[in-house]
Design a protein around this motif. Structure first.
Motif, mmCIF file in Angstrom:
data_model
loop_
_atom_site.group_PDB
_atom_site.id
_atom_site.type_symbol
_atom_site.label_atom_id
_atom_site.label_comp_id
_atom_site.label_asym_id
_atom_site.label_seq_id
_atom_site.Cartn_x
_atom_site.Cartn_y
_atom_site.Cartn_z
ATOM 1 N N LEU A 23 0.838 -1.200 0.000
ATOM 2 C CA LEU A 23 0.000 0.000 0.000
ATOM 3 C C LEU A 23 0.878 1.256 0.000
ATOM 4 N N GLY A 24 1.936 1.233 0.798
ATOM 5 C CA GLY A 24 2.869 2.356 0.815
ATOM 6 C C GLY A 24 3.546 2.557 -0.533
ATOM 7 N N PHE A 25 3.867 1.456 -1.203
ATOM 8 C CA PHE A 25 4.470 1.533 -2.534
ATOM 9 C C PHE A 25 3.503 2.197 -3.506
ATOM 10 N N GLY A 26 2.248 1.808 -3.443
ATOM 11 C CA GLY A 26 1.235 2.413 -4.316
ATOM 12 C C GLY A 26 1.053 3.894 -4.034
ATOM 13 N N PHE A 27 1.020 4.260 -2.767
ATOM 14 C CA PHE A 27 0.906 5.681 -2.415
ATOM 15 C C PHE A 27 2.110 6.463 -2.921
ATOM 16 N N ALA A 28 3.296 5.895 -2.760
ATOM 17 C CA ALA A 28 4.515 6.593 -3.168
ATOM 18 C C ALA A 28 4.543 6.821 -4.677
ATOM 19 N N LEU A 29 4.154 5.820 -5.441
ATOM 20 C CA LEU A 29 4.131 5.983 -6.894
ATOM 21 C C LEU A 29 2.975 6.868 -7.340
ATOM 22 N N GLY A 30 1.823 6.695 -6.722
ATOM 23 C CA GLY A 30 0.644 7.455 -7.119
ATOM 24 C C GLY A 30 0.676 8.902 -6.694
ATOM 25 N N TYR A 31 1.479 9.230 -5.689
ATOM 26 C CA TYR A 31 1.533 10.601 -5.173
ATOM 27 C C TYR A 31 2.072 11.579 -6.202
ATOM 28 N N LEU A 65 13.086 9.493 -9.093
ATOM 29 C CA LEU A 65 14.053 9.154 -8.042
ATOM 30 C C LEU A 65 13.547 8.075 -7.089
ATOM 31 N N ILE A 66 12.252 7.878 -7.023
ATOM 32 C CA ILE A 66 11.738 6.802 -6.170
ATOM 33 C C ILE A 66 12.229 5.450 -6.689
ATOM 34 N N ASN A 67 12.344 5.322 -8.007
ATOM 35 C CA ASN A 67 12.826 4.070 -8.582
ATOM 36 C C ASN A 67 14.308 3.860 -8.302
ATOM 37 N N VAL A 68 15.074 4.934 -8.308
ATOM 38 C CA VAL A 68 16.504 4.833 -7.986
ATOM 39 C C VAL A 68 16.669 4.416 -6.521
ATOM 40 N N GLY A 69 15.903 5.053 -5.634
ATOM 41 C CA GLY A 69 15.957 4.678 -4.219
ATOM 42 C C GLY A 69 15.515 3.246 -3.993
ATOM 43 N N ALA A 70 14.477 2.821 -4.712
ATOM 44 C CA ALA A 70 13.996 1.440 -4.582
ATOM 45 C C ALA A 70 15.048 0.443 -5.052
ATOM 46 N N MET A 71 15.794 0.823 -6.076
ATOM 47 C CA MET A 71 16.858 -0.064 -6.567
ATOM 48 C C MET A 71 17.920 -0.275 -5.482
ATOM 49 N N PHE A 72 18.345 0.794 -4.837
ATOM 50 C CA PHE A 72 19.354 0.671 -3.783
ATOM 51 C C PHE A 72 18.794 -0.037 -2.552
ATOM 52 N N GLY A 73 17.532 0.258 -2.213
ATOM 53 C CA GLY A 73 16.911 -0.417 -1.076
ATOM 54 C C GLY A 73 16.783 -1.912 -1.305
ATOM 55 N N ALA A 74 16.376 -2.297 -2.502
ATOM 56 C CA ALA A 74 16.242 -3.722 -2.813
ATOM 57 C C ALA A 74 17.601 -4.409 -2.850
ATOM 58 N N TYR A 75 18.616 -3.698 -3.338
ATOM 59 C CA TYR A 75 19.961 -4.271 -3.393
ATOM 60 C C TYR A 75 20.484 -4.568 -1.987
ATOM 61 N N ALA A 100 10.507 8.687 7.490
ATOM 62 C CA ALA A 100 11.409 9.831 7.361
ATOM 63 C C ALA A 100 11.245 10.505 5.998
ATOM 64 N N GLY A 101 11.093 9.707 4.966
ATOM 65 C CA GLY A 101 10.922 10.263 3.625
ATOM 66 C C GLY A 101 9.642 11.068 3.487
ATOM 67 N N TRP A 102 8.544 10.546 4.020
ATOM 68 C CA TRP A 102 7.273 11.270 3.925
ATOM 69 C C TRP A 102 7.286 12.513 4.798
ATOM 70 N N LEU A 103 7.878 12.428 5.980
ATOM 71 C CA LEU A 103 7.980 13.630 6.816
ATOM 72 C C LEU A 103 8.837 14.698 6.145
ATOM 73 N N TRP A 104 9.946 14.253 5.564
ATOM 74 C CA TRP A 104 10.818 15.200 4.882
ATOM 75 C C TRP A 104 10.108 15.818 3.675
ATOM 76 N N THR A 105 9.300 15.026 2.980
ATOM 77 C CA THR A 105 8.531 15.556 1.854
ATOM 78 C C THR A 105 7.564 16.633 2.337
ATOM 79 N N CYS A 106 6.919 16.382 3.447
ATOM 80 C CA CYS A 106 5.958 17.359 3.985
ATOM 81 C C CYS A 106 6.636 18.639 4.451
ATOM 82 N N ILE A 121 12.157 7.573 0.451
ATOM 83 C CA ILE A 121 10.908 6.821 0.263
ATOM 84 C C ILE A 121 11.169 5.623 -0.636
ATOM 85 N N GLY A 122 11.916 5.843 -1.696
ATOM 86 C CA GLY A 122 12.243 4.746 -2.607
ATOM 87 C C GLY A 122 13.028 3.637 -1.931
ATOM 88 N N ALA A 123 13.976 4.003 -1.072
ATOM 89 C CA ALA A 123 14.753 2.988 -0.359
ATOM 90 C C ALA A 123 13.850 2.156 0.550
#
Length: 140
Positions: A23-31, A65-75, A100-106, A121-123
Motif C-alpha cells: 500500500l505504501g508503494f502504491g501511495f509513493a508511486l501514485g503521489y 528518483l523513487i525508482n533509484v531509491g527502490a533499486m538501492f533499497g532492494a539491493y 522519514a521520507g514522507w515527513l521530509w517531503t511534507c 521513500i524509494g529505499a
C-alpha cells in the motif's frame, strides 16, 4: 460454517499488516501524479531556466528518483533480511525510511530536500518490496 482457529487468524493478521508495504508503494508511486502539476508551478519554478525548461526536468527527476531509491533499497535488503530477519527489516529499515521520507517531503523547503526525501521513500519501498513477500510466505 467455517470455523477460524486462533492460529489461522494470526496468519491472516500478519498478512494484512505486512501488505501495508505494498500500500505504501502504491501511495509513493501514485503521489507524484496529482502532486507534480502543482509543484511545477509553485516549487520547481525556482530552478527554471528559460532556454531548456529546467523545471520540467526537475519534476521528471523528482518522479523517477523513487525508482533509484527502490533499486538501492532492494539491493541492500538481502543483507538486512539475513542479519535482522524479515520482520526486523520491515520494522527497523523499511518503516523508518518511509516515515522519514514522507515527513521530509511534507517539511521540505527546497528542491534538493524534495529529491532526497524521494530517494528515502524509494529505499523504504525497495526493502519492503523484497521483505514483504518473504515474510508472508514464511509466516503462512
Amino acid at each position: 460454517m467455517v470455523v477460524v482457529q486462533r492460529d489461522d487468524m494470526k496468519v491472516v493478521l500478519i498478512c494484512l499488516a505486512s501488505t501495508v508495504g505494498a500500500l505504501g508503494f502504491g501511495f509513493a508511486l501514485g503521489y507524484s501524479s496529482p502532486a507534480l502539476p502543482a509543484m511545477l508551478g509553485d516549487v520547481f519554478h525556482k530552478v527554471k531556466c528559460s532556454h531548456n525548461d529546467q523545471s520540467s526536468a526537475t519534476g521528471s527527476a523528482w518522479s523517477s528518483l523513487i525508482n533509484v531509491g527502490a533499486m538501492f533499497g532492494a539491493y541492500r535488503s538481502g543483507h538486512w533480511l539475513q542479519s535482522l530477519g524479515r520482520r526486523g527489516a520491515l520494522l527497523y529499515i523499511s518503516s523508518p525510511f518511509a516515515v522519514a521520507g514522507w515527513l521530509w517531503t511534507c517539511l521540505a523547503q527546497t528542491v534538493p530536500e524534495l529529491l532526497i526525501a524521494r530517494l528515502l521513500i524509494g529505499a523504504g519501498v525497495g526493502v519492503a518490496s523484497s521483505a514483504v513477500p518473504v515474510y508472508i510466505a514464511e509466516s503462512a
